[in-house]
Design an enzyme around this catalytic site. Structure first.
Site, PDB file in Angstrom:
ATOM      1  N   CYS A 138      46.090  26.825  35.899  1.00 27.40           N
ATOM      2  CA  CYS A 138      46.754  26.727  34.608  1.00 27.40           C
ATOM      3  C   CYS A 138      47.918  25.748  34.655  1.00 27.40           C
ATOM      4  CB  CYS A 138      47.228  28.100  34.148  1.00 27.40           C
ATOM      5  SG  CYS A 138      48.182  28.957  35.388  1.00 27.40           S
ATOM      6  N   SER A 141      39.258  39.640  40.124  1.00 27.53           N
ATOM      7  CA  SER A 141      38.735  38.792  39.048  1.00 27.53           C
ATOM      8  C   SER A 141      37.336  38.318  39.432  1.00 27.53           C
ATOM      9  CB  SER A 141      39.655  37.589  38.860  1.00 27.53           C
ATOM     10  OG  SER A 141      39.080  36.671  37.969  1.00 27.53           O
ATOM     11  N   HIS A 198      35.575  35.733  38.434  1.00 24.81           N
ATOM     12  CA  HIS A 198      35.266  34.304  38.603  1.00 24.81           C
ATOM     13  C   HIS A 198      35.859  33.694  39.862  1.00 24.81           C
ATOM     14  CE1 HIS A 198      38.970  32.078  37.046  1.00 24.81           C
ATOM     15  NE2 HIS A 198      39.248  33.303  36.658  1.00 24.81           N
ATOM     16  N   GLY A 211      41.410  38.981  35.940  1.00 23.27           N
ATOM     17  CA  GLY A 211      42.603  39.266  36.734  1.00 23.27           C
ATOM     18  C   GLY A 211      43.849  39.422  35.871  1.00 23.27           C
ATOM     19  N   THR A 212      43.985  38.604  34.853  1.00 26.14           N
ATOM     20  CA  THR A 212      45.188  38.659  34.013  1.00 26.14           C
ATOM     21  C   THR A 212      45.287  40.008  33.317  1.00 26.14           C
ATOM     22  OG1 THR A 212      45.112  36.277  33.681  1.00 26.14           O
ATOM     23  CG2 THR A 212      46.361  37.544  32.069  1.00 26.14           C
TER      24      THR A 212
HETATM   25  N1  PLP Z   1      46.069  36.485  40.045  1.00 25.90           N
HETATM   26  C1  PLP Z   1      45.832  35.472  40.889  1.00 25.90           C
HETATM   27  C2  PLP Z   1      46.397  35.525  42.273  1.00 25.90           C
HETATM   28  C3  PLP Z   1      45.067  34.390  40.480  1.00 25.90           C
HETATM   29  O1  PLP Z   1      44.843  33.379  41.318  1.00 25.90           O
HETATM   30  C4  PLP Z   1      44.563  34.369  39.159  1.00 25.90           C
HETATM   31  C5  PLP Z   1      43.818  33.199  38.671  1.00 25.90           C
HETATM   32  O2  PLP Z   1      43.936  32.116  39.168  1.00 25.90           O
HETATM   33  C6  PLP Z   1      44.829  35.465  38.327  1.00 25.90           C
HETATM   34  C7  PLP Z   1      45.590  36.504  38.808  1.00 25.90           C
HETATM   35  C8  PLP Z   1      44.304  35.514  36.932  1.00 25.90           C
HETATM   36  O3  PLP Z   1      42.931  35.847  36.941  1.00 25.90           O
HETATM   37  P1  PLP Z   1      41.989  35.499  35.695  1.00 25.90           P
HETATM   38  O4  PLP Z   1      41.809  34.019  35.687  1.00 25.90           O
HETATM   39  O5  PLP Z   1      40.721  36.237  35.968  1.00 25.90           O
HETATM   40  O6  PLP Z   1      42.676  36.020  34.482  1.00 25.90           O
END
Ligand code: PLP
Length: 462
Positions: free
Chosen positions: A406, A239, A241, A105-106
């Site tokens: 995080c 994402s 996971h 997702g990031t």
């Molecule tokens: N966007 C949202 C709304 C999320 O909840 C998260 C992760 O918690 C992310 C982005 C980031 O995703 P990833 O952990 O796959 O980088």
């Protein structure tokens, strides 16, 4: 020359593990005093489903080719990646060509924002980005970095219920607005934003505005129809996971015709939009998880006594008939019985806690479960320090969270709850419980037995 400096310490403070847990080393204990742990932190990460593990297993050893290789091994890997792309596209009702596989997702969020806005920075043209104060840091920090480089940025504040007001959104649109990035569902409260409506407003103002949505917390919980209710969305992040595939896998949907500047340079993979040898096992896993998610989401439709949730968000519910799992080459097995039943479990937990623990409040949209993801509740317990509560719950075998994963361990209160107007003390008294498809009624009942006395004990100490 001889060195007089003292030798580095040879005794590490924490002994380095001789073996990883899977090789016989010590992992965290799975059970506490013969009691099974209860995992209520699925918004942080979900377990990888056994069917997903099975699907990806051959791609580490037997079918290990590089999809860019012309030989048989490479072409088998290529075909598996293509198959996964088709399966993920079906989940979103878009074309396979519109899917870019990423590391999560990031990366997808960074690629969407930087990839769209880089052209304006390169050409020294003014550009305005509208996002919200309740986004995940993957969006917020990317927006801040773009702002430092010259992109005008508006961070919309949510209502007290954590929703973006369409009128406030419309008022923020400007002639220089080039990109909107508003999440589909919030990771802390589960609040579902009216993204279909917001995208319509943006396109009515200026059809050239691009709309991105971070759907990381919505995917595989709510139907997403990019050819129907969400046809005005141009970019969408997922994402793996958060949808029962492994960590380090993700997707960015980029609608045909949208120009995106690649952020990773190298090979021509992913139609030159994301260089790097594909993570074949991870991509296969995502494809399998997408097929299972589609079947799980459709299972509510097969149970007419269950209403499809969220009812007030029918804009994201596809009414199109869906292919069966068998049609998609799957085996037909499902892991649990659909979003409506998951919401019933979440509601049982939420209403049970509200009924038995005085001075407890829901953070997020009111109106029952209708405009929240079916698995999430965020509760505020007056006179409770959520950090102490988390530790007490963990000792009893319950995994929960007070916000984004995080942030765990950080003393800062949640930026989402603060943006909704909670005081720092209120934000620090809040707990997120997020169920997975594997959560059982028995686990919910055990949580309902364990949590109230824990709160009472902590309150008696303050
Ligand atoms: N966007 C949202 C709304 C999320 O909840 C998260 C992760 O918690 C992310 C982005 C980031 O995703 P990833 O952990 O796959 O980088």
């Amino acid at each position: 020359m001889t060195s007089t400096s003292p030798p580095l310490t040879t005794t590490p403070l924490i002994p380095y593990p001789q073996k990883y847990p899977g090789e016989g080393g010590r992992g965290p204990p799975a059970k506490i005093e013969n009691m099974d742990r209860i995992y209520l932190d699925a918004n942080a990460t979900t377990p990888v489903l056994p069917q997903v593990v099975e699907a990806m297993r051959p791609f580490w050893s037997e079918t290990f080719g590089n999809p860019s290789s012309a030989h048989h091994a490479g072409q088998r890997a290529r075909s598996a990646v293509d198959h996964a792309r088709t399966s993920t596209a079906r989940l979103l009702n878009c074309s396979a060509k519109e899917i870019i596989f990423t590391s999560g997702g990031t990366e997808s969020d960074n690629l969407a924002l930087n990839g769209v806005l880089q052209t304006y920075l390169d050409n020294h043209q003014p550009a305005h980005l509208i996002t919200t104060a309740i986004e995940h840091h993957a969006i917020l920090y990317t927006a801040q970095s773009l702002e430092r480089r010259g992109i005008q940025t508006t961070y919309l504040a949510p209502t007290r219920e954590g929703l973006i007001d369409p009128e406030a959104f419309e008022a923020a649109l400007r002639p220089e607005t080039k990109l909107i990035s508003i999440m589909l569902a919030n990771n802390e409260t589960g609040a579902i934003q009216p993204i279909g409506k917001l995208a319509r407003i943006a396109k009515a103002y200026n059809p050239a505005i691009l709309v991105h949505t971070d759907a990381v917390q919505a995917a595989a919980k709510l139907p997403i129809d990019l050819s129907g209710a969400l046809k005005n969305i141009d970019l969408l992040s997922l994402s793996g996971h958060k949808m029962y595939a492994p960590q380090g896998t993700g997707i960015l949907f980029v609608r045909t015709g949208v120009t995106l500047a690649a952020q990773l340079h190298g090979g021509p993979q992913e139609r030159q939009r994301r260089a790097g040898t594909e993570n074949v096992p991870g991509i296969v896993a995502l494809g399998r998880a997408a097929g299972l998610a589609q079947d799980w989401l459709a299972s509510d439709a097969r149970q007419p006594e269950n209403s499809v949730i969220p009812t007030t968000q029918s804009s994201v519910i596809s009414t199109e008939p869906r292919e069966s799992e068998a049609d998609r080459g799957g085996s037909g097995e499902t892991c649990s019985s659909g979003p409506a039943q998951l919401a019933t479990l979440r509601d049982r937990l939420e209403s049970g806690l509200l009924a038995t623990i005085p001075n407890t409040h829901i953070n997020g949209p009111s109106g029952g479960s209708t405009n929240r993801t079916p698995n999430t509740t965020n509760l505020r317990f007056d006179n409770i320090d959520a950090e102490a509560l988390l530790i007490a719950l963990d000792m009893q075998g319950i995994a929960a969270s007070f916000g984004a994963a995080c942030q765990s361990g950080a003393t800062e209160p949640s930026h989402v709850l603060l943006a909704m107007g909670l005081t720092p003390t209120e934000a620090r008294s809040s707990l997120r419980l997020s169920l997975s498809r594997l959560t059982t009624a028995e686990e919910i009942d055990r949580t309902l037995t364990l949590l109230p006395p824990t709160i009472a004990r902590l309150r008696s100490l303050t």
